[in-house]
Motif scaffolding. Structure first.
Motif, mmCIF file in Angstrom:
data_model
loop_
_atom_site.group_PDB
_atom_site.id
_atom_site.type_symbol
_atom_site.label_atom_id
_atom_site.label_comp_id
_atom_site.label_asym_id
_atom_site.label_seq_id
_atom_site.Cartn_x
_atom_site.Cartn_y
_atom_site.Cartn_z
ATOM 1 N N ASP A 121 -0.290 -54.061 -1.735
ATOM 2 C CA ASP A 121 -0.628 -54.054 -0.317
ATOM 3 C C ASP A 121 -0.005 -52.843 0.372
ATOM 4 O O ASP A 121 1.141 -52.885 0.830
ATOM 5 C CB ASP A 121 -0.136 -55.343 0.352
ATOM 6 C CG ASP A 121 -0.729 -55.550 1.737
ATOM 7 O OD1 ASP A 121 -0.990 -54.545 2.422
ATOM 8 O OD2 ASP A 121 -0.923 -56.711 2.138
ATOM 9 N N PRO A 122 -0.724 -51.719 0.461
ATOM 10 C CA PRO A 122 -0.172 -50.518 1.089
ATOM 11 C C PRO A 122 0.219 -50.716 2.547
ATOM 12 O O PRO A 122 1.161 -50.066 3.027
ATOM 13 C CB PRO A 122 -1.317 -49.495 0.967
ATOM 14 C CG PRO A 122 -2.136 -49.975 -0.171
ATOM 15 C CD PRO A 122 -2.053 -51.473 -0.109
ATOM 16 N N LEU A 123 -0.455 -51.617 3.256
ATOM 17 C CA LEU A 123 -0.122 -51.845 4.659
ATOM 18 C C LEU A 123 1.251 -52.495 4.796
ATOM 19 O O LEU A 123 2.061 -52.092 5.647
ATOM 20 C CB LEU A 123 -1.195 -52.706 5.317
ATOM 21 C CG LEU A 123 -1.004 -52.984 6.818
ATOM 22 C CD1 LEU A 123 -0.955 -51.688 7.609
ATOM 23 C CD2 LEU A 123 -2.120 -53.891 7.328
ATOM 24 N N ALA A 157 -5.234 -54.227 -2.639
ATOM 25 C CA ALA A 157 -5.793 -54.811 -3.864
ATOM 26 C C ALA A 157 -5.730 -56.331 -3.751
ATOM 27 O O ALA A 157 -4.648 -56.896 -3.607
ATOM 28 C CB ALA A 157 -5.009 -54.339 -5.079
ATOM 29 N N ASP A 158 -6.896 -56.988 -3.806
ATOM 30 C CA ASP A 158 -6.923 -58.436 -3.605
ATOM 31 C C ASP A 158 -6.773 -59.230 -4.903
ATOM 32 O O ASP A 158 -6.690 -60.463 -4.879
ATOM 33 C CB ASP A 158 -8.205 -58.850 -2.886
ATOM 34 C CG ASP A 158 -9.469 -58.440 -3.631
ATOM 35 O OD1 ASP A 158 -9.388 -58.151 -4.843
ATOM 36 O OD2 ASP A 158 -10.536 -58.395 -2.988
ATOM 37 N N ASP A 209 2.853 -63.670 -2.609
ATOM 38 C CA ASP A 209 1.701 -63.911 -1.732
ATOM 39 C C ASP A 209 0.394 -63.722 -2.483
ATOM 40 O O ASP A 209 -0.544 -64.523 -2.334
ATOM 41 C CB ASP A 209 1.749 -62.974 -0.527
ATOM 42 C CG ASP A 209 2.851 -63.334 0.453
ATOM 43 O OD1 ASP A 209 3.385 -64.457 0.358
ATOM 44 O OD2 ASP A 209 3.181 -62.485 1.311
ATOM 45 N N LEU A 210 0.319 -62.647 -3.284
ATOM 46 C CA LEU A 210 -0.901 -62.395 -4.044
ATOM 47 C C LEU A 210 -1.155 -63.519 -5.042
ATOM 48 O O LEU A 210 -2.288 -64.017 -5.156
ATOM 49 C CB LEU A 210 -0.790 -61.055 -4.775
ATOM 50 C CG LEU A 210 -1.982 -60.654 -5.649
ATOM 51 C CD1 LEU A 210 -3.257 -60.549 -4.816
ATOM 52 C CD2 LEU A 210 -1.698 -59.331 -6.366
ATOM 53 N N SER A 211 -0.110 -63.961 -5.735
ATOM 54 C CA SER A 211 -0.261 -65.035 -6.712
ATOM 55 C C SER A 211 -0.706 -66.333 -6.042
ATOM 56 O O SER A 211 -1.616 -67.034 -6.538
ATOM 57 C CB SER A 211 1.064 -65.250 -7.452
ATOM 58 O OG SER A 211 0.975 -66.313 -8.366
ATOM 59 N N ASN A 212 -0.081 -66.663 -4.908
ATOM 60 C CA ASN A 212 -0.443 -67.895 -4.201
ATOM 61 C C ASN A 212 -1.890 -67.863 -3.720
ATOM 62 O O ASN A 212 -2.610 -68.870 -3.806
ATOM 63 C CB ASN A 212 0.500 -68.106 -3.016
ATOM 64 C CG ASN A 212 1.909 -68.473 -3.458
ATOM 65 O OD1 ASN A 212 2.105 -68.978 -4.560
ATOM 66 N ND2 ASN A 212 2.887 -68.211 -2.605
#
Length: 608
Positions: free
Chosen positions: A430-432, A528-529, A554-557
């Motif tokens: 997550d670049p943001l 990247a989602d 967060d991405l895993s969840n």
């Protein structure tokens, strides 16, 4: 004395202040007040180099404008009056209108000034002063020679380190203001302190200080030169292999050049470096380079490919891993020896713009992902590698971001490839969020300023709606570009960090709106989602000081919530780099996961 008729004033005569202006100019009170103001301004700016540079440039521009007005009003019959006036006015306007460009020239102007001073001092050293003789003359001449050499060597340092040179110029301007302030204060109150005896002793002491000071200055600058040479000797050189003078093929993944890689390679493997075609995020053709290692035994044919995406090494052309001798070591690609022993072919892209010229897609997902997939296509064209179209895609940090994007676009961009699984390690997904961490409100740090340049400069190159003028302090744009020209593994990055440290009390170097506008939008579109159709492995150390562990969680969840297949691992006590070092449990977990995928399983720990 007879009065001078104003009509008889010639262009050679100078305007002099009269009346109350003349009184103000010589008034001790006015001088003292001016001294206090100048001293206070210098003290305020000495710790604010950006503001000091801005003040210096604007001040010179204003003085040029006022000098033009004075020329127009005070010497009415001067034949070149209007040429001088218009020239000074144009110079004043140009400095203000093109202030960022002028700020970029400050190191060059400083270098030219230092060379001129050095030449002048060298000339004075050859002149004989009839009033000085003997040992004293030798001391004066020696100090002038030393200062001359110091000035010329310092000019080379200004040229080599333009960001640090800008800070030095700002500091010298601030010190000059302080010196002027002290001098005016002393002049304003000197009638209270009549001159005493001992002028001869003061002269001798001044001479000794001059000689010692010149020797120390020469020693200091010489040490800086020695350090600079050592730093530059460690930098990688871009050779002719990376230059391609013909048109780049529009077909991505085409091998254009192959030669042996001279660096270290795993035992039982042969190493190559290649030049291949790819495409940027906007679809335009681009040139990329990569290194390849394949087993030397006959083994399985065709061989599975492991595409490795490296982490942040910088964003300049000289920062490509393939330029260095360790691009195929365990330090650069964790577990590479095990991959070779399994009969895999390993390919590691530099991405476009590293090694090769052109724009570098740093945290620009589409560009990174395309370069990754095209590297897999390219290795399939090396007959001796015997590479199949089945590939693992693994990467760390920035490479984790590239890896996720390669998985996301694979079916659309390279449908002929079979991606077996995606492993994103300590991924900058997550670049943001990263931008808010390093450049958000209250997040200022020297390293943060340098890393921000790594993101901002490539985004400025890639996207027309992002500009340095809108995102960087007016006099800091050249400094930011210099930061982005250095590599993480080079000692020159220390100069960037030291330069950025001086901005701590100054106005912010960056003016980024991370909540709306083009910077926010572009960072958001490169998130990247993790929506990859193949098995996904996420791994990161809990003590990661670069990528927040919360980003992986967060991405895993999110993926687990929507029923995607993901196996997530956290490693207590492991940092950003130690999590991929030899002996880290991540390496074993990664190959265990790969074996499970090979066996037909869909590994996931979403329910744990």
């Amino acid at each position: 004395m007879p009065q001078v008729n104003s009509s008889s004033v010639t262009g050679r005569e100078r305007w002099q202040p009269v009346g109350w202006l003349s009184h103000l100019r010589t008034s001790p009170i006015v001088q003292a007040i001016g001294g206090v103001i100048s001293l206070a301004a210098g003290a305020l700016l000495i710790v604010r180099p950006l503001s000091a540079l801005l003040t210096l440039i604007v001040g010179i521009a204003v003085l040029c404008g006022l000098s033009g007005v004075r020329m127009a009003l005070s010497v009415p019959r001067h034949p070149l009056r209007w040429i001088y006036t218009l020239g000074l006015a144009a110079l004043s306007y140009g400095m203000l209108a093109f202030l960022p460009a002028v700020a970029r020239l400050v190191p060059l102007i400083g270098a030219v000034f230092l060379v001129a001073c050095g030449v002048r001092l060298a000339y004075r050293a050859t002149r004989r002063d009839p009033q000085v003789s003997g040992v004293r003359a030798a001391m004066v001449r020696g100090s002038r020679v030393a200062y001359s050499l110091t000035s010329i060597l310092a000019a080379w340092l200004f040229w080599t380190w333009p960001d640090a040179a800008s800070v030095v110029v700002a500091a010298m301007f601030s010190l000059t203001l302080m010196y002027i302030g002290i001098a005016l204060l002393a002049k304003g109150v000197r009638h209270h302190f009549p001159a005493g005896r001992g002028s001869r002793r003061r002269t001798q002491a001044t001479l000794i200080v001059q000689v010692v000071g010149s020797a120390l200055a020469l020693a200091l600058v010489s040490s800086a030169i020695f350090g600079t040479v050592r730093i530059q000797s460690d930098s990688a050189a871009v050779d002719e292999f990376y230059t391609w003078e013909q048109d780049i093929p529009e077909t991505p993944g085409r091998v254009l050049r192959v030669e042996d890689y001279e660096g270290t390679a795993p035992e039982g493997s042969h190493a190559l470096r290649i030049l291949y075609s790819t495409t940027r995020s906007d679809g335009s053709p681009a040139l990329a380079s990569a290194v390849i290692a394949y087993p030397t035994d006959d083994g399985r044919d065709p061989r599975t490919v492991l595409a490795w995406q490296h982490g942040t090494t910088g964003v300049a052309q000289a920062c490509g891993p393939s330029l260095r001798p360790d691009a195929l070591t365990e330090l650069a690609i964790p577990g590479i020896s095990q991959a070779i022993s399994r009969g895999w072919v390993v390919v590691a892209t530099d991405y476009p713009g590293q090694g090769t010229p052109g724009r570098y897609p740093y945290l620009i997902g589409e560009g990174e992902g395309r370069a990754t997939l095209d590297a897999i296509r390219a290795v399939g064209q090396i007959p001796e590698a015997k590479a199949s179209r089945s590939a693992w895609v693994w990467g760390h940090s920035q490479g984790g971001h590239a890896t996720l994007w390669a998985g996301q676009i694979a079916q659309r961009y390279a449908p002929e490839l079979e991606l077996l699984g995606v492993a994103a390690l300590s991924a900058a997904s997550d670049p943001l969020v990263l931008a808010e961490k390093i450049a958000g409100p209250g997040a200022h740090s020297a390293i943060g300023d340098v890393v921000t340049s790594f993101v901002l400069v490539p985004y400025v190159d890639e996207y027309s709606d992002i500009t340095l003028a809108a995102t960087v302090h007016p006099v800091g744009q050249g400094i930011v570009e210099t930061f982005a020209s250095r590599c993480v593994s080079d000692g020159s990055l220390l100069v960037s960090a030291l330069t950025a440290m001086t901005f701590g009390l100054d106005a912010p170097l960056y003016r980024l709106d991370l909540h709306q506008g083009p910077v926010h939008s572009r960072l958001s579109e490169n998130i990247a989602d993790g929506m990859v159709p193949m098995p996904l492995f996420l791994g990161q150390g809990t003590d990661d000081e670069t990528i927040p562990i919360k980003m992986q969680r967060d991405l895993s969840n999110q993926l687990c919530t929507i029923g995607r297949t993901v196996e997530t691992h956290e490693y207590p006590g492991k940092t950003h780099m130690s999590v991929i070092e030899q002996g880290s449990p991540l390496i074993g977990d990664l190959y265990t996961w790969a074996d499970a995928v090979y066996s037909g399983a869909t590994p996931t720990n979403c329910d744990t």
